[in-house]
Design an enzyme around this catalytic site. Structure first.
Site, PDB file in Angstrom:
ATOM      1  N   HIS A   1       0.846  -1.207   0.000  1.00 44.95           N
ATOM      2  CA  HIS A   1       0.000   0.000   0.000  1.00 44.95           C
ATOM      3  C   HIS A   1       0.869   1.240   0.000  1.00 44.95           C
ATOM      4  CE1 HIS A   1      -3.244   2.760   1.331  1.00 44.95           C
ATOM      5  NE2 HIS A   1      -4.044   1.831   0.853  1.00 44.95           N
ATOM      6  N   PHE A   2       1.464   1.660  -0.925  1.00 40.49           N
ATOM      7  CA  PHE A   2       1.647   1.110  -2.278  1.00 40.49           C
ATOM      8  C   PHE A   2       3.147   1.014  -2.494  1.00 40.49           C
ATOM      9  CE2 PHE A   2      -2.361   3.453  -2.231  1.00 40.49           C
ATOM     10  CZ  PHE A   2      -3.238   2.474  -2.655  1.00 40.49           C
TER      11      PHE A   2
END
Length: 157
Positions: free
Chosen positions: A58-59
């Protein structure tokens, strides 16, 4: 000192948090609590680091702390001050019940110091509702109202 001659708790370090919260790595999302005013208000501190497991997905190219984890950190702060102020020696568990009016205003990234301001706005029996604001460098990044219930076996709350 309070009227009952006990020292007023003004802060809780990680050891105090581990003593009252059941959460452990990777889900203990607060490092310290300061400015404690009973079970009414406090400021939680979360130092956000790149080593946290959620950043791998994420991410990967743009790590951002998931909003749901910011809300969980708010709830852990509120739950911890409720448990730290308990008058009995019996262990309690705080169950997260509701999230209302959650808003996310800017991303929280590795290197940020997240300040989690919680203030009790309602209490009914063993259920408390808190108004919560998260800030980084004095800028509001998230807000929500959370409600939680303290559950203790064999105790009348």
């Amino acid at each position: 000192m309070s009227d009952d001659n006990q020292t007023k708790l003004e802060a809780a370090d990680i050891q105090a948090l581990l003593a009252v919260l059941p959460h452990r790595y990777p889900f203990l999302l607060i490092d310290r609590i300061v400015d404690i005013d009973g079970d009414v208000s406090a400021t939680g501190i979360k130092n956000v680091t790149i080593n946290e497991p959620h950043f791998t997905g994420h991410f990967p190219e743009n790590p951002i702390m998931p909003g749901v984890l910011i809300v969980e950190a708010m709830a852990q702060t509120a739950g911890a001050i409720s448990l730290l102020q308990r008058k009995t020696g019996r262990p309690g568990v705080v169950y997260f019940m509701t999230i209302d009016n959650a808003k996310f205003r800017r991303p929280v990234v590795p290197g940020d110091r997240l300040l989690l301001y919680v203030k009790k706005i309602k209490q009914r029996a063993n259920i408390s509702k808190y108004e919560c604001v998260a800030e980084v460098d004095g800028v509001k990044v998230a807000e929500a109202e959370v409600a939680a219930m303290i559950s203790v076996a064999d105790e009348n709350l």
